[in-house]
Design a protein around this motif. Sequence first.
Motif, PDB file in Angstrom:
ATOM      1  N   LEU A 215       0.975  -1.337   0.067  1.00  0.00           N
ATOM      2  CA  LEU A 215       0.156   0.144   0.242  1.00  0.00           C
ATOM      3  C   LEU A 215       0.547   1.402  -0.491  1.00  0.00           C
ATOM      4  O   LEU A 215       1.700   1.412   1.019  1.00  0.00           O
ATOM      5  CB  LEU A 215      -0.550  -0.159   0.497  1.00  0.00           C
ATOM      6  N   ASP A 216       0.536   1.938  -1.030  1.00  0.00           N
ATOM      7  CA  ASP A 216       1.273   3.400  -0.823  1.00  0.00           C
ATOM      8  C   ASP A 216       0.891   4.552  -0.448  1.00  0.00           C
ATOM      9  O   ASP A 216      -0.934   4.222  -0.688  1.00  0.00           O
ATOM     10  CB  ASP A 216       1.499   3.467  -2.397  1.00  0.00           C
ATOM     11  N   ILE A 217       0.698   5.055   0.624  1.00  0.00           N
ATOM     12  CA  ILE A 217       0.163   5.771   1.483  1.00  0.00           C
ATOM     13  C   ILE A 217       0.650   7.868   1.076  1.00  0.00           C
ATOM     14  O   ILE A 217       0.100   8.316   1.431  1.00  0.00           O
ATOM     15  CB  ILE A 217       0.286   5.980   2.954  1.00  0.00           C
TER      16      ILE A 217
ATOM     17  N   VAL B 202      -2.952  -7.112   8.653  1.00  0.00           N
ATOM     18  CA  VAL B 202      -2.852  -7.032   9.280  1.00  0.00           C
ATOM     19  C   VAL B 202      -1.710  -6.175   8.474  1.00  0.00           C
ATOM     20  O   VAL B 202      -0.474  -6.030   7.772  1.00  0.00           O
ATOM     21  CB  VAL B 202      -1.071  -7.612   9.787  1.00  0.00           C
ATOM     22  N   PHE B 203      -1.323  -4.286   9.103  1.00  0.00           N
ATOM     23  CA  PHE B 203      -0.467  -3.355   7.985  1.00  0.00           C
ATOM     24  C   PHE B 203       0.689  -3.819   8.906  1.00  0.00           C
ATOM     25  O   PHE B 203       1.234  -4.187  10.108  1.00  0.00           O
ATOM     26  CB  PHE B 203      -0.915  -2.366   8.693  1.00  0.00           C
ATOM     27  N   ILE B 204       2.057  -3.479   8.362  1.00  0.00           N
ATOM     28  CA  ILE B 204       2.895  -4.269   8.625  1.00  0.00           C
ATOM     29  C   ILE B 204       3.988  -3.375   7.552  1.00  0.00           C
ATOM     30  O   ILE B 204       4.072  -2.973   6.722  1.00  0.00           O
ATOM     31  CB  ILE B 204       3.394  -5.644   7.389  1.00  0.00           C
ATOM     32  N   ASP B 205       4.510  -2.662   8.796  1.00  0.00           N
ATOM     33  CA  ASP B 205       5.917  -1.140   8.719  1.00  0.00           C
ATOM     34  C   ASP B 205       6.716  -1.532   9.552  1.00  0.00           C
ATOM     35  O   ASP B 205       7.317  -2.691  10.859  1.00  0.00           O
ATOM     36  CB  ASP B 205       4.875  -0.171   8.482  1.00  0.00           C
ATOM     37  N   ASP B 206       8.277  -1.013   9.007  1.00  0.00           N
ATOM     38  CA  ASP B 206       9.899  -1.629   9.816  1.00  0.00           C
ATOM     39  C   ASP B 206       9.362  -0.530  11.658  1.00  0.00           C
ATOM     40  O   ASP B 206      10.156  -1.235  12.163  1.00  0.00           O
ATOM     41  CB  ASP B 206      10.929  -1.570   8.694  1.00  0.00           C
TER      42      ASP B 206
ATOM     43  N   SER C 215      -2.420   7.437   7.863  1.00  0.00           N
ATOM     44  CA  SER C 215      -2.631   7.585   6.738  1.00  0.00           C
ATOM     45  C   SER C 215      -3.427   6.054   5.855  1.00  0.00           C
ATOM     46  O   SER C 215      -4.040   6.326   5.092  1.00  0.00           O
ATOM     47  CB  SER C 215      -1.341   8.110   5.252  1.00  0.00           C
ATOM     48  N   ALA C 216      -2.156   5.322   6.263  1.00  0.00           N
ATOM     49  CA  ALA C 216      -2.927   3.580   5.815  1.00  0.00           C
ATOM     50  C   ALA C 216      -4.146   2.867   5.912  1.00  0.00           C
ATOM     51  O   ALA C 216      -5.126   2.811   5.138  1.00  0.00           O
ATOM     52  CB  ALA C 216      -1.695   2.612   5.888  1.00  0.00           C
ATOM     53  N   LEU C 217      -4.758   3.849   6.754  1.00  0.00           N
ATOM     54  CA  LEU C 217      -6.573   3.107   6.966  1.00  0.00           C
ATOM     55  C   LEU C 217      -7.340   4.142   6.639  1.00  0.00           C
ATOM     56  O   LEU C 217      -7.751   4.163   6.244  1.00  0.00           O
ATOM     57  CB  LEU C 217      -6.424   3.700   8.892  1.00  0.00           C
ATOM     58  N   THR C 218      -6.773   5.351   6.519  1.00  0.00           N
ATOM     59  CA  THR C 218      -7.097   6.770   4.633  1.00  0.00           C
ATOM     60  C   THR C 218      -7.207   5.629   3.531  1.00  0.00           C
ATOM     61  O   THR C 218      -8.351   5.465   3.052  1.00  0.00           O
ATOM     62  CB  THR C 218      -6.939   7.830   5.247  1.00  0.00           C
TER      63      THR C 218
END
Length: 182
Positions: free
Chosen positions: A67-69, A100-104, A114-117
Amino acid sequence: MSQKVLLNATEVNIILHRLACQLIEKHKDFANTVLIGIQPRGKFLAERLTKMLKEDYNIKNVHLGLLDITFFRDDFRRGEKTLEANTTEINFLVEDKNIVFIDDVLYTGRSIRSALTAIQSFGRPKEIELLTLIDRRFSRHLPIQPNYRGRQVDAINNERVQVNWIENDGEDAVYLIGNINE
């Protein structure tokens, strides 16, 4: 500039296996769960976890999206530096799925907001969770907490956390970087 190793390659690998096991414990066969890596840096963690789930733990049903935010960020037009967009690759339905959002690194929480939007453009998920390799706990601007965390780090002042991935940086390591003069 000072640099302290927070995690070496062996420790990163151990943490990734622990996170994979936690995901399996909660989501079983992933029949109704999808993983979404947040571009750009969450991509490497998401791809590594997906590969691990499939190859090491024999979970065949894992769907991975990216996903690009960029255009959903609240600082999109604020800085002098032009933000560069990444690609969004979600070729499955998110409607009524567990995501499941994944970020470092979880820092201020603004990327996750931003990802939620952004994910709303793809449908209405049943549930959204967050997995991060590093949780910088004393720097949150928004009330966002990870469901799965690799390691909690207390970075202060101008210290920053740098996650290196072998696929992009030639090594698996996490560093705490700060100024010596502080």
